[in-house]
Scaffold this motif. Structure first.
Motif, PDB file in Angstrom:
ATOM      1  N   MET A  25      10.285  28.320  -8.899  1.00  9.04           N
ATOM      2  CA  MET A  25       9.404  28.722  -9.992  1.00  9.04           C
ATOM      3  C   MET A  25      10.052  29.808 -10.832  1.00  9.04           C
ATOM      4  SD  MET A  25       5.703  28.543  -8.122  1.00  9.04           S
ATOM      5  CE  MET A  25       4.788  29.524  -9.287  1.00  9.04           C
ATOM      6  N   ALA A  26      10.695  30.757 -10.149  1.00  3.18           N
ATOM      7  CA  ALA A  26      11.395  31.811 -10.887  1.00  3.18           C
ATOM      8  C   ALA A  26      12.427  31.185 -11.818  1.00  3.18           C
ATOM      9  CB  ALA A  26      12.075  32.770  -9.914  1.00  3.18           C
ATOM     10  N   LEU A  27      13.134  30.188 -11.322  1.00  3.87           N
ATOM     11  CA  LEU A  27      14.140  29.511 -12.140  1.00  3.87           C
ATOM     12  C   LEU A  27      13.486  28.794 -13.320  1.00  3.87           C
ATOM     13  CD1 LEU A  27      17.279  28.615 -12.110  1.00  3.87           C
ATOM     14  CD2 LEU A  27      16.306  26.430 -11.473  1.00  3.87           C
ATOM     15  N   GLY A  28      12.393  28.072 -13.030  1.00  3.15           N
ATOM     16  CA  GLY A  28      11.689  27.336 -14.082  1.00  3.15           C
ATOM     17  C   GLY A  28      11.199  28.250 -15.184  1.00  3.15           C
ATOM     18  N   ILE A  29      10.675  29.410 -14.775  1.00  2.00           N
ATOM     19  CA  ILE A  29      10.175  30.389 -15.749  1.00  2.00           C
ATOM     20  C   ILE A  29      11.319  30.911 -16.615  1.00  2.00           C
ATOM     21  CG2 ILE A  29       9.154  32.696 -15.976  1.00  2.00           C
ATOM     22  CD1 ILE A  29       7.531  32.009 -13.406  1.00  2.00           C
ATOM     23  N   LEU A  30      12.417  31.232 -15.943  1.00  2.00           N
ATOM     24  CA  LEU A  30      13.611  31.729 -16.631  1.00  2.00           C
ATOM     25  C   LEU A  30      14.127  30.704 -17.646  1.00  2.00           C
ATOM     26  CD1 LEU A  30      14.586  34.486 -15.631  1.00  2.00           C
ATOM     27  CD2 LEU A  30      16.527  33.328 -14.558  1.00  2.00           C
ATOM     28  N   MET A  31      14.195  29.463 -17.212  1.00  2.00           N
ATOM     29  CA  MET A  31      14.678  28.382 -18.082  1.00  2.00           C
ATOM     30  C   MET A  31      13.756  28.220 -19.290  1.00  2.00           C
ATOM     31  SD  MET A  31      17.485  26.672 -17.076  1.00  2.00           S
ATOM     32  CE  MET A  31      17.322  24.939 -17.511  1.00  2.00           C
TER      33      MET A  31
END
Lengths: 230, 109
Positions: A25-31
């Protein structure tokens, strides 16, 4: 029995699930923050499927990095996977048609689970396949959810990513309890600590790997000589 | 604006290089062939060393010199290890340790 293998595999991956959902999720948010919608995160989870590399990828993608520097960066960040493969050569013997997927899906966490081996009474091939598959699904789900939610998350997730650390600590403890030879584990921890101090947080993994390999080879040679003397 | 083609190309490159590194050992030492003794030896001792290294890797960003001096991590790691020695239940130790850690970083320190 088939059912119990599914259940055992699922339970084994629950710690990874919490970690992957949070990190994904952290990655998805960052992306999403960089303009890459959820399907970009899903696509990366499907094709690259490597946590730390995908976080590096956010910068490479949004910065429009060159193909060559992206390739070199990937080589550096992912070099440790060579060691995972070498240490699983025996365990993944005879895995048949599932083997290419097992190798493709060899992340840090799946590697750690595979190292612990398949529990007794489970279908080995199926067990390794399922832990690999479940882990990848968690990762893709995390990235997708993160991409969709954006920054709309309200509950305080600070510290939730400790689940991953805890999993490694458990596996480390289990290995320490199930063997009388603690030298390789001590070599691993000490080498990593020394290299962390010398090379810093960003660059210590590869030197650690090299130092560990050298010391383990030295240990092997030393023990062999001792045996020969006796 | 996102350059879709270039971004896709980079993803392909990262996917290929990652897969290459993962497959290489298995391609070099296929099942039919006996791997050299040194590789068999390494495959036996590497896992515990590498897991030890990964524990250090997970904790690499802990700041020992500034408050709270890595105390939350120390307490949580100890809770995980000791509870595992006691009950030998992975799920319990991981979830319990994580809750302990979250409480520590959110409310105590």
């Amino acid at each position: 029995m088939a059912k119990s293998t599914i259940k055992t595999a699922f339970l084994a991956t629950v710690p990874v699930m919490t970690g992957y959902l949070v990190m994904g999720m952290a990655l998805g948010i960052l992306m999403a923050d960089k303009g890459y919608g959820w399907w970009w995160s899903a696509l990366m989870g499907l094709t690259i499927y490597a946590g730390s590399m995908e976080f590096v990828a956010v910068n490479l993608l949004s910065g429009g990095a060159a193909v060559i520097s992206t390739a070199i960066m990937t080589l550096l960040v992912q070099a440790r996977h060579l060691f995972y493969g070498v240490s699983l050569l025996e365990k993944y013997r005879g895995m048949g048609r599932a083997k290419p997927y097992l190798i493709f899906g060899l992340t840090d966490e799946t590697y750690a689970l595979a190292c612990s081996g398949a529990p007794e009474g489970t279908d080995k091939r199926k067990y390794y396949f399922l832990i690999t598959l479940f882990d990848q699904l968690y990762w893709i789900a995390g990235g997708t959810i993160g991409g969709l939610l954006g920054a709309a998350i309200t509950f305080n997730t600070r510290g939730l990513d400790f689940a991953m650390t805890a999993l490694f600590v458990v596996i480390f403890t289990e290995q320490a309890m199930s063997t009388r030879d603690h030298v390789p584990a001590i070599i691993g921890v000490m080498s990593a600590l020394v290299c962390l101090l010398v090379f810093g947080t960003e660059n210590f993994l590869i030197p650690s790997m090299l130092l560990i390999t050298a010391l383990l080879l030295g240990l092997g040679a030393l023990r062999k000589r001792k045996e020969a003397v006796i | 604006m996102i350059d879709v083609c270039h971004s896709l190309a980079l993803i392909v490159v990262m996917a290929l290089v990652t897969a290459l590194l993962r497959f290489l050992p298995f391609l070099l030492f296929p099942e039919g062939k006996q791997a050299p003794k040194v590789i068999t030896y390494l495959s036996g001792v590497l896992p515990s060393a590498v897991i030890g290294m990964l524990v250090v890797y997970c904790l690499k960003d802990v700041q020992l010199l500034t408050v709270p001096h890595g105390l939350p991590e120390l307490i949580a790691v100890a809770a995980v290890a000791l509870s595992y020695v006691w009950k030998r239940n992975t799920l319990l130790s991981v979830l319990g340790g994580t809750v302990v850690y979250m409480v520590l970083v959110q409310m105590v320190f």
